[in-house]
Design a protein around this motif. Structure first.
Motif, short mmCIF file in Angstrom:
data_model
loop_
_atom_site.label_atom_id
_atom_site.label_comp_id
_atom_site.label_asym_id
_atom_site.label_seq_id
_atom_site.Cartn_x
_atom_site.Cartn_y
_atom_site.Cartn_z
N TRP A 69 0.86 -1.18 0.00
CA TRP A 69 0.00 0.00 0.00
C TRP A 69 0.91 1.24 0.00
O TRP A 69 1.90 1.26 0.75
CB TRP A 69 -0.91 0.00 1.24
CG TRP A 69 -1.72 1.24 1.38
CD1 TRP A 69 -2.70 1.69 0.53
CD2 TRP A 69 -1.62 2.20 2.41
NE1 TRP A 69 -3.22 2.86 0.98
CE2 TRP A 69 -2.56 3.20 2.13
CE3 TRP A 69 -0.83 2.33 3.55
CZ2 TRP A 69 -2.74 4.32 2.96
CZ3 TRP A 69 -1.01 3.43 4.36
CH2 TRP A 69 -1.95 4.40 4.07
N ALA A 70 0.57 2.21 -0.82
CA ALA A 70 1.40 3.41 -0.94
C ALA A 70 2.86 3.02 -1.22
O ALA A 70 3.78 3.63 -0.70
CB ALA A 70 1.29 4.27 0.32
N ASN A 112 -6.36 5.46 -0.83
CA ASN A 112 -5.09 6.00 -1.28
C ASN A 112 -5.26 7.48 -1.59
O ASN A 112 -4.89 7.95 -2.66
CB ASN A 112 -4.64 5.20 -2.52
CG ASN A 112 -3.24 5.57 -2.93
OD1 ASN A 112 -2.50 6.17 -2.17
ND2 ASN A 112 -2.88 5.24 -4.16
C1 LIG Z 1 -1.64 5.77 -4.71
O1 LIG Z 1 -1.75 6.98 -5.43
C2 LIG Z 1 -0.54 7.37 -6.05
C3 LIG Z 1 -0.73 8.77 -6.63
O2 LIG Z 1 -2.08 9.02 -6.91
C4 LIG Z 1 -0.18 6.33 -7.12
O3 LIG Z 1 1.05 6.70 -7.74
C5 LIG Z 1 0.02 4.99 -6.45
O4 LIG Z 1 0.26 3.99 -7.39
C6 LIG Z 1 -1.24 4.62 -5.64
N1 LIG Z 1 -0.94 3.44 -4.86
C7 LIG Z 1 -1.80 2.44 -4.73
C8 LIG Z 1 -1.35 1.33 -3.85
O5 LIG Z 1 -2.86 2.41 -5.29
#
Ligand SMILES: *[C@@H]1O[C@H](CO)[C@@H](O)[C@H](O)[C@H]1NC(C)=O
Ligand SMILES: *[C@@H]1O[C@H](CO)[C@@H](O)[C@H](O)[C@H]1NC(C)=O
Ligand SMILES: *[C@@H]1O[C@H](CO)[C@@H](O)[C@H](O)[C@H]1NC(C)=O
Length: 322
Positions: A69-70, A112
């Protein structure tokens, strides 16, 4: 309620609560064995699920499993979707072994949103890295065919007014693996450390969650109808600090209302859909089950109560319904 409600009560001696859905025709021939990564607690919870597209799966909880996640891998907890017969033939089944697959259900992570993510990581990263959020500890498939699957995270941290409500809890609801919605309790201090989603039940668009640790272990039950989470059962949701309220809180502390919940038309299909919620530690661990209407009022009193009769039996530790 007229007739004594038909509730099957099972006192379980195990700590984990395993809940069964509608059965597959499981034969000893064609045995499949699946395991998760070491330390993931794969198999802590299990459910049999036939989704809205009529695909049958075994859903397996792994409350210490990793998810990314993140862009960070955390032991948030995970749910695996297992298809025991994927890529197999009847011959394979006769001979046993082979085939089938399990994979982690994606998208069961905190939202997110950039502000939420940044704040959660700055305040809570250590906890997430070490303890996760117990996703998949509780798994329940709605009864019947073409039904919802609930995967809960009783230790989900909710962000609220510049702080986190730790162990607030919530559940994800899936119609099928691509259709996932988060069902969260309302912003209210009652849910702080409540472990909401420790128990869950669903029927006819109602999703009932138990939060047994709410308000010093008084516990609570809340019903969410089509995403709107309504009033809940405890009387002490506000920051009320007057003496009478404090003594009432003490009186109900450690009753653990909502330890187990069920939702059914008890006593027959013409009876109203009713919530059954247990409080296994109430009255010196005698325990009891309380019945509530699905359309609850704030501070809803039970319609009916069944009390455990002996001290220490924890009546209502686990509940099943027709
Ligand atoms: C969360 O959001 C960021 C920017 O919007 C994106 O780059 C990233 O892939 C996302 N991560 C997930 C786990 O969805
Ligand atoms: C989770 O990921 C970490 C780092 O990648 C790894 O060390 C750990 O063993 C994984 N845990 C599980 C339960 O898979
Ligand atoms: C995610 O992490 C990988 C490996 O650390 C890195 O290469 C990549 O740039 C990161 N992505 C984002 C969107 O931060």
């Amino acid at each position: 309620m007229g007739a004594r409600p038909c509730v099957v009560l099972v006192v379980m001696v195990v700590v984990a609560t395993v809940r069964w859905g509608q059965a597959f025709n499981v034969l000893p021939v064609g045995l499949r064995s699946f395991s998760g990564p070491p330390g993931s607690q794969f198999g802590f919870s299990v459910a049999l699920w036939k989704d809205v597209k009529n695909v049958k799966r075994v859903v397996v909880g792994a409350p210490s499993g990793n998810q990314t996640w993140a862009n960070i891998t955390f032991p948030l907890g995970a749910a695996y979707l297992c298809e025991p017969h994927l890529g197999t033939t009847d011959d394979d089944d006769d001979q046993g072994g082979g085939g089938g697959a399990c994979h982690v259900q994606p998208n069961l992570t905190p939202e997110n949103d950039s502000i939420y993510t940044r704040r959660l990581l700055s305040f809570y990263r250590y906890t997430l890295e070490h303890y996760g959020m117990a996703l998949g500890q509780t798994l329940v498939a709605e009864k019947g065919e073409g039904t919802k699957m609930m995967v809960c995270s009783p230790r989900y941290p909710e962000y609220f007014r510049d702080n986190y409500i730790v162990n607030n809890g919530m559940c994800y609801v899936m119609q099928d693996p691509t259709d996932v919605a988060a069902v969260k309790p309302p912003y209210n201090k009652a849910f702080k450390t409540s472990l909401t989603g420790y128990s869950v039940a669903s029927a006819e668009d109602n999703i009932v969650m138990g939060g047994p640790m709410a308000i010093h272990g008084c516990g609570l039950v809340i019903n969410c109808v089509k995403g709107r989470c309504g009033p809940f059962t405890t009387k002490f949701e506000t920051g009320n600090t007057d003496k009478e309220t404090i003594s009432k809180k003490k009186a109900c502390s450690d009753t653990y209302q909502g330890w187990a919940v069920q939702l059914a038309r008890f006593g027959g299909p013409s009876n109203p859909l009713t919530i059954a919620a247990s409080s296994p530690k109430t009255r010196n661990y005698k325990g009891q089950i309380s019945f509530f209407p699905v359309q609850m009022k704030s501070w809803q009193d039970p319609l009916h109560v069944i009390e455990g009769e002996e001290t220490g039996v924890l009546f209502g530790y686990a509940l099943a319904s027709p």
